[in-house]
Design an enzyme around this catalytic site. Sequence first.
Site, PDB file in Angstrom:
ATOM      1  N   GLY A 115      26.490  71.406  44.577  1.00 18.33           N
ATOM      2  CA  GLY A 115      25.476  71.611  44.060  1.00 18.33           C
ATOM      3  C   GLY A 115      24.551  72.516  44.237  1.00 18.33           C
ATOM      4  CE  LYS A 161      13.221  61.899  48.088  1.00 16.28           C
ATOM      5  NZ  LYS A 161      14.036  63.461  48.675  1.00 16.28           N
TER       6      LYS A 161
END
Length: 362
Positions: free
Chosen positions: A197, A91
């Site tokens: 979202g 990440k």
Amino acid sequence: MITQASTTLEAPVSALENAEFSHERVLVSTGKRSGLIISVAVHSTVLGQALGGARMWNYPHWTDAVADSLRLSAAMTLKNSAAGLNRGGGKSVIHIPMGVTLTTEQKRDAMLDLGDAIESLNGAYMTAEDVGTSAELMSVVAERTEHVCGLPADQGGAGEPADATAAGVHASILATCEALFGTRDLAGRHLIISGLGQVGGRLARSLTAAGAVLTVTDVNLDRKLLAAELDASWVDVDEAHSVVADIFVPCGLGGVLSPRVIRELNVSGVVGAANNQLAQHDGAEALAERGILWAPDFVVNGGGVIYLDMASEPDADADAIATRVAAIGDTVTTIFRDAAAQGITTLDAAERLAQSRLATTI
């Protein structure tokens, strides 16, 4: 094993004190163009090149961003393994100071800096979009490194993975309903979606189409327009978890399942798209003690990485991808059964499933 840094760890370091470090490599650098601190965490490459998105977000301190990259990359190792992918976990997180909003040019500079950081890892990690970034921004990263996926479709890339992520969450909700109520029929089921979202909004549409009754919320009040379109009830973000319903569906940022929230939940199950939903690891035990069935997040939200991995291959088969994403529901069912049979939490069952692939590969 190796931590490279162009910044010095100084107080306050509280964000890192409780962060577990089991990573192969973490690169923390200051972008030469943007001046922003970038953390790229490679947790594991046991199954293959690490894959995980690039998050660009506001944090109180840069150490909070680094700590987030550690947590998120470790979760990606489990996610990619549980999804059956030959990918490791990684990440990247770009720290934006609180109260700062980047201009279009500043975002471009940050993506170029991210590309340089990723390129310096010599192929250990491939990035994609995540919170605060987009397919279009990934095309900027691609100017500096080839180790990026999810570029816009009109540029020959795989495009937006949110459809696949939402589809995997939907399949997991069906599996959870079957475990709780003995049926996958969503007609009349009351679900609370916290976060509308890219994924949460798509999920709200698919659940409404299936006949579910929705209560929704988002920090962005403009999303009330979607709620009205879907005839969904709207509540404040802080109140959503306490609404009496069948299933709570967290689709925002992580850490939502705090001890207080778990105590105040009025649902039979929790299943959603948000990463790192448990504020504390023992939250899984707390949920089980309350009789709330939790579908582990790193399994539920695996549709996006499945899509990015498979769609990036030559001659990608859309039907095969859809089938693989839908199978997330079967994995969730297996986890529920294993947890019940072994007398363990669903988190333990999911982690054992993921670790079994890692153990046989080492």
